[in-house]
Scaffold this motif. Structure first.
Motif, mmCIF file in Angstrom:
data_model
loop_
_atom_site.group_PDB
_atom_site.id
_atom_site.type_symbol
_atom_site.label_atom_id
_atom_site.label_comp_id
_atom_site.label_asym_id
_atom_site.label_seq_id
_atom_site.Cartn_x
_atom_site.Cartn_y
_atom_site.Cartn_z
ATOM 1 N N ALA A 270 0.830 -1.201 0.000
ATOM 2 C CA ALA A 270 0.000 0.000 0.000
ATOM 3 C C ALA A 270 0.868 1.257 0.000
ATOM 4 O O ALA A 270 2.048 1.228 0.325
ATOM 5 N N TYR A 283 8.053 2.044 -3.195
ATOM 6 C CA TYR A 283 7.184 1.558 -2.126
ATOM 7 C C TYR A 283 8.040 0.960 -1.022
ATOM 8 O O TYR A 283 9.247 0.721 -1.201
ATOM 9 N N TRP A 558 -3.254 0.363 -5.807
ATOM 10 C CA TRP A 558 -3.241 -0.845 -4.978
ATOM 11 C C TRP A 558 -4.535 -1.587 -5.248
ATOM 12 O O TRP A 558 -5.626 -1.077 -4.977
ATOM 13 N N SER A 563 -4.391 -7.358 -3.584
ATOM 14 C CA SER A 563 -3.536 -6.576 -2.676
ATOM 15 C C SER A 563 -2.128 -6.422 -3.248
ATOM 16 O O SER A 563 -1.129 -6.538 -2.532
ATOM 17 N N LEU A 565 0.374 -4.052 -6.217
ATOM 18 C CA LEU A 565 0.462 -2.823 -6.999
ATOM 19 C C LEU A 565 0.328 -3.147 -8.482
ATOM 20 O O LEU A 565 0.967 -4.075 -8.989
#
Length: 571
Positions: A270, A283, A558, A563, A565
């Motif tokens: 996320a 990320y 997302w 779940s 990317l």
């Protein structure tokens, strides 16, 4: 079977169905096995109600949990729905009235609990406007009106909302309502309180409690769960103003639809963010208990993600030449080319770079700006990009400031303890403010690259037909213009918006008919637009977590289905 066993079985079935539904068509209420329904008898809209805070490890709970949720492990132990005072609230399932106005729950000015004997749960309805006209032991049916929305500050001007909980029979445990209430949560989460929505990332456990469906139960007899050492985003008191990019026009769209591909493994990660040159998505990932690693995954090639450093988080200038980082609580501005750095006295606040990367801006709050409270006197500072020339520009009562261009700011300031805000243009050279407009129930301000236009939500207006999404020029005398859609949105360039369309019919107005999403464009200067993603390949964005690349060519989001990317490369 005991009530506890029945309760856990219901939750396990609901979670399993939620995960299965993520890979197929949305399920009906009868198919889903989720035993509860939403607490309103009208669909969500800018004139009825909106979801404003999820359950659990929310950004709002991290920032204000010690004030509001200390009894519940500092987590948000229910759902918040934003709605005007007087909006009817309905029972979420058949049950029996258990308690009325038990103020040991808080949840003033009035509250109600309903025991659902067949399910083993109790539902709690808080911040009701008037005392419910019900009796203890009275049976109620799903959909019966049991109260109306109120305001915990008793003004109906401060923060009117419904707080809804699902607890155990003995009230000791609060469960995640999203696992138990049938609703299209991804759609509902795409619009709401931007200060409260979404989940905070513990940079020592970067993938824990990031989904709406993996939040921990709240035990009212246990210690706080969100006393994190290092987070992203940082505490609201120290967070930087939003980034405004320089004026630019992205390349025209080509023919056909956008392409999509997955960038990271399922379960990760996320809150991604873009490299300044749009070449990669960054990320955080890592093992629990160790400081998170910052990864870069190229959008130009299909190489595996590469580690590029560790937390804490860094904020980059639009030209990519500078970064802001905090070390031992001290703010540094770093020249990325030479590695040279200078400390800037910001009182712990993170500065934000100006659109052309020549200046810094930050606000210094002497105390937490608690919604519903008296806004603190906030200092607004500017400096040169290298940290020199530090200057106090002025003060205002709470609110926020945004870069428009190198010489102007947008100042947003609440009027007392209300949800009405005054917007003003702030000239840095003269330090003078020019009033722009006042907006009731202002949310979600976004500044176009170059600062000539702003967008904002303004729901729940006195005239319902005037509730919606507005655009406005940033010049004296300009008037807000109501746009023909109400949706989650992002700027693509200085004149083009990307926004979500919902459901099987690609509705441009917030709709829970189908749960799927598409991305469309809208030119604010001409009113022209088109659908950019293939209607045959819809998707679902989790937590409104989607971001347009600085060059306007890509979107990263997302994915609620796995779940992971995903990258959308625009046509």
């Amino acid at each position: 079977m005991t009530l506890r066993m029945k309760r856990r079985l219901i939750m396990l079935i609901a979670l399993a169905v939620t995960l299965c539904a993520a890979h197929g068509a949305p399920l009906s209420h009868a198919q889903s096995n989720k035993p509860f329904s939403l607490p309103f008898n009208t669909p969500p809209s800018p004139s009825t109600w909106l979801l404003s805070q999820q359950f659990g490890n929310t950004i709002g709970a991290f920032n204000y949990g010690r004030y509001w949720y200390a009894a519940g492990q500092n987590l948000h132990f229910g759902l918040d729905f934003w709605a005007p005072c007087g909006t009817p609230v309905v029972a979420i399932a058949d049950g029996i009235v258990d308690q009325i106005d038990n103020l040991s729950f808080g949840l003033e000015p009035h509250n109600l609990t309903i025991f659902h004997r067949d399910l083993g749960y109790t539902s709690v309805y808080g911040h009701l406007n008037t005392k419910p006209s019900l009796l203890r032991g009275q049976p109620v049916r799903r959909g019966d009106v049991v109260g109306t929305v109120g305001d915990p500050d008793r003004t109906c001007q401060s923060r009117p909302h419904l707080h809804l909980e699902i607890r155990s029979r003995d009230y000791r445990i609060a469960y995640n309502p999203m696992l138990l209430i049938e609703a299209e949560w991804e759609t509902l989460a795409s619009i709401g309180y931007h200060h409260f929505g979404g989940f905070v990332k513990d940079l020592y456990r970067p993938n824990r409690w990031q989904s709406a469906y993996d939040q921990p139960d709240v035990d009212f007899n246990e210690r706080p769960l969100n006393s994190f050492r290092l987070t992203y985003p940082p505490p609201a008191r120290n967070a930087p103003p939003p980034l405004t990019l320089p004026n630019f026009n992205a390349p025209p769209f080509g023919e056909g639809y956008a392409t999509m591909r997955r960038l990271a493994r399922p379960g990760c990660c996320a809150l991604p963010f873009w490299a300044p040159d749009s070449s990669a998505v960054y990320y955080y990932d890592g093992e629990e208990g160790t400081l998170a690693t910052r990864y870069a995954v190229s959008v130009l090639t299909e190489r595996d993600p590469q580690p590029i450093g560790i937390a804490p988080h860094r904020y980059y200038s639009p030209d990519g030449l500078w970064e802001i980082v905090q070390v031992d609580g001290r703010t540094r501005v770093v020249n990325r080319g030479t590695g040279e750095w200078r400390e800037v006295a910001t009182g712990g606040a993170y500065p934000q770079f100006s659109p052309n990367s020549t200046r810094l801006l930050w606000h210094r709050h002497p105390d937490d700006n608690i919604p519903g409270g008296i806004p603190p006197l906030t200092e607004v500072w500017v400096a040169n990009v290298d940290g020199t020339g530090r200057t106090l520009l002025g003060t205002q009562q709470g609110g926020a400031v945004y870069w428009l261009d190198e010489g102007r700011l947008l100042a947003v300031e609440p009027i007392g303890r209300t949800q009405t805000f005054k917007l003003a243009l702030w000239d840095i050279a003269t330090r003078q403010k020019t009033p722009l407009t006042e907006v009731k129930n202002l949310r979600g301000v976004q500044v176009a690259p170059g600062g000539a236009i702003i967008l904002f939500y303004a729901p729940f207006q006195d005239d319902p037909s005037r509730s919606g999404l507005y655009g406005m020029l940033t010049k004296a005398g300009a008037q807000p213009v109501l746009l023909p859609f109400f949706s989650s949105y992002r700027w693509r360039d200085s004149k083009t918006i990307l926004y979500l369309r919902y459901g099987a019919n690609a509705n441009p107005i917030l709709s829970t008919n189908g749960g799927q999403m598409l991305i469309a464009s809208y030119d604010v200067t001409t009113g022209e637009g088109r659908i950019l993603t293939d209607p045959a390949q819809p998707f679902r964005i989790a937590n409104d977590d989607w971001h347009v690349s600085p060059d306007g060519r890509h979107v990263v989001f997302w994915n609620a289905d796995d779940s992971a990317l995903w990258l959308i490369s625009l046509p």
